[in-house]
Scaffold this active site. Structure first.
Site, short mmCIF file in Angstrom:
data_model
loop_
_atom_site.label_atom_id
_atom_site.label_comp_id
_atom_site.label_asym_id
_atom_site.label_seq_id
_atom_site.Cartn_x
_atom_site.Cartn_y
_atom_site.Cartn_z
N THR A 111 -11.39 5.30 -10.47
CA THR A 111 -11.31 3.83 -10.49
C THR A 111 -9.85 3.34 -10.44
OG1 THR A 111 -13.33 3.79 -11.78
CG2 THR A 111 -12.03 1.78 -11.80
N LEU A 381 -18.34 8.14 -14.93
CA LEU A 381 -17.09 8.89 -14.96
C LEU A 381 -15.91 8.23 -14.27
CD1 LEU A 381 -18.51 12.41 -13.93
CD2 LEU A 381 -18.56 11.37 -16.18
N CYS A 382 -15.92 6.91 -14.12
CA CYS A 382 -14.78 6.24 -13.46
C CYS A 382 -14.58 6.79 -12.05
CB CYS A 382 -13.49 6.43 -14.24
SG CYS A 382 -13.25 5.19 -15.49
N ASN A 383 -15.66 7.16 -11.38
CA ASN A 383 -15.52 7.65 -10.01
C ASN A 383 -16.63 7.00 -9.17
OD1 ASN A 383 -15.54 9.21 -7.60
ND2 ASN A 383 -14.39 10.79 -8.68
#
Ligand SMILES: Cc1ncc(COP(=O)(O)O)c(C=O)c1O
Length: 472
Positions: A111, A381-383
């Site tokens: 992110t 997971l901030c992806n």
């Protein structure tokens, strides 16, 4: 070594080294010793020139460059709060230019890389490695339309996906630089996940990325500090940066003319706003030495974690329900191979299915494991791009899930029977075979459906679990 260096691991199976790895006792001891032995004054206040603090900071800067095989003639290091702050600093440079910048980022971006697009004039997410390579080599037509004259292009990607550990080619910055189709383009490598368990070699400055972002706590467990490595040939990007902070100027006038003379002695002198993080940088200096003493360097850590990740992966795919249905669905990239550190890091991403193939929510599995003192990461997971591709969900479904109450890492992590999130294990330098076994055993006992007639008793299980597991 585990017991003496990591007492906080007593009774705990820690499998979230990608979140942060842990601090060894020797590092804390050496940091405490140094803090008491050396007087660290604020380098901006100390009249001695250079001050003891400034000398220590410069020594540490050189040690980090050495760790990366980066020649100080071609590279500089700017200390930042973390990898995200390093990425933001690059963005400040590009967005300061009157013509703005176009931004291309890989779908596996964290992110913190994706957010750069909000400051770009135009942006595009490269949805696969093939699309990225076609664009880099100038084979694909320009999806953002014709380049605007004098507008720079920034291309960003992670050296390793923080979602599934896929390692992406380090040859891409060189390809971009070689391509006649992209004369005004720069590369930003997010190395935060890679360097936690792998060396990064910047000895070939011709092919190296223009900017590299990283967080040291992911390598050493302490300090909470990051860095931006800048290829000096790309340093002019920061000529457009508008903001200046304390310590980065030679003179500022406010009454009458608003004028500023910025420091030009080095990139770091110009870009490290405010008081240098002297105590954190001292801790970093200690951390580099301790890490080498404990683990023998990142090359050794890479070998160890790569071997362990292969073992974990193999055991997860061999976990089966009584009817032969797999317990885990794994999300590794088809071109990545566990055991081959050039294509795969020490990360295993998966979800759990019942014997009838129905999904079990990752939050539920994570909660069950946490109750057994097993720490790993669950959620998106901030992806965002990587997760959407792995799960095969589009933006429309994700927005619908959001509107219906889905929030990352909460109980509400399923939509239409599908998980919006995954379970992620990340191994570190001090991970052991026992950590892997504890996780496998917990999954075997708690989510694997057994045929009651064949199910071993608790005693049998404790004695035979390894052969049961490997023969499955
Ligand atoms: C690949 C990657 N990039 C960027 C980040 C952000 O790092 P930080 O939170 O230290 O800024 C992370 C953190 O997990 C990461 O794994």
């Amino acid at each position: 070594m585990r017991n003496s260096e990591y007492p906080m691991l007593k009774g705990i199976t820690y499998l979230d080294h990608g979140g942060t790895t842990l601090t060894p006792r020797s590092l804390l001891n050496s940091f405490c010793h140094e803090m008491q032995a050396v007087l660290l004054a604020n380098p901006h206040s100390d009249a001695s020139n250079p001050s003891a603090s400034a000398i220590m900071v410069e020594e540490t800067r050189h040690q980090v460059l050495r760790m990366l095989n980066a020649d100080p003639a071609y590279f500089d290091i700017v200390f930042t709060a973390n990898a995200t702050a390093a990425i933001k600093l690059v963005t400040e440079g590009f967005s300061g230019s009157e013509d703005g910048f176009d931004y291309y980022y890989h779908r596996n971006s964290h992110t913190s890389l994706v957010g750069v697009r909000e400051l770009a004039a135009r942006s595009h997410c490269l949805a696969s490695n093939e699309e990225a390579e076609d664009w880099l080599a100038g084979r694909a037509s320009n999806v953002l339309g014709e380049p605007v004259s004098r507008r720079s292009i920034l291309f960003a990607y992670p050296a390793q996906s923080n979602m599934n550990g896929e390692r992406l080619p380090l040859s891409w910055p060189g390809m971009l630089r070689d391509s006649p189709r992209h004369p005004n383009a720069y590369s930003l490598l997010d190395a935060a996940a890679l360097v936690s368990t792998s060396p990064l070699d910047l000895s070939n400055y011709v092919l190296a990325p223009d900017f590299v972002a990283m967080s040291f706590y992911k390598i050493f467990g302490f300090p909470d500090l990051g860095a931006l490595v800048i290829r000096k040939a790309a340093g002019h990007v920061f000529d457009h940066r508008k903001y200046f902070g304390g310590g980065t100027t030679d003179m500022v006038t406010c009454i009458g003319d608003a004028w500023v003379a910025r420091k030009h002695s080095s990139l770091h002198a110009r870009l490290e706003d405010g008081t240098t993080a002297i105590r954190s940088i001292l801790a970093l200096k200690c951390a580099i030495v301790t890490h080498r003493e404990l683990f023998g360097g990142l090359g050794k850590v890479s070998e160890h974690t790569s071997w362990l990740a292969k073992r974990l992966y193999t055991r997860l795919i061999s976990l089966k329900h009584y009817n032969g249905a797999p317990v885990c669905h794994l999300y590794n990239h088809p071109d990545s191979t566990y055991g081959d550190p050039t294509t795969q890091g020490a990360t295993v991403a998966f979800n759990v299915c019942g014997s009838d193939g129905t999904w079990v929510g990752p939050w539920k599995v994570g909660t069950m494991l946490r109750a057994r003192k097993i720490y790993l990461r669950t959620g998106t997971l901030c992806n965002p791009g990587g997760i959407a591709c792995a799960l095969g969900v589009d933006a429309e479904l994700l927005r619908r899930a959001f509107n219906e109450g889905f929030r990352c890492n909460t109980e509400a992590d399923m939509i239409e029977g599908m998980p919006i999130g995954i379970i992620r294990v990340t191994l570190g330098a001090m991970s052991t075979m026992e950590d892997v076994d504890v996780l496998i055993n917990a999954l075997y006992q708690n989510v694997t459906e057994h045929n009651d007639a064949l199910k071993p008793s608790a005693n049998d299980y404790n004695n035979k679990v390894d052969s049961v597991m490997t023969s499955n």
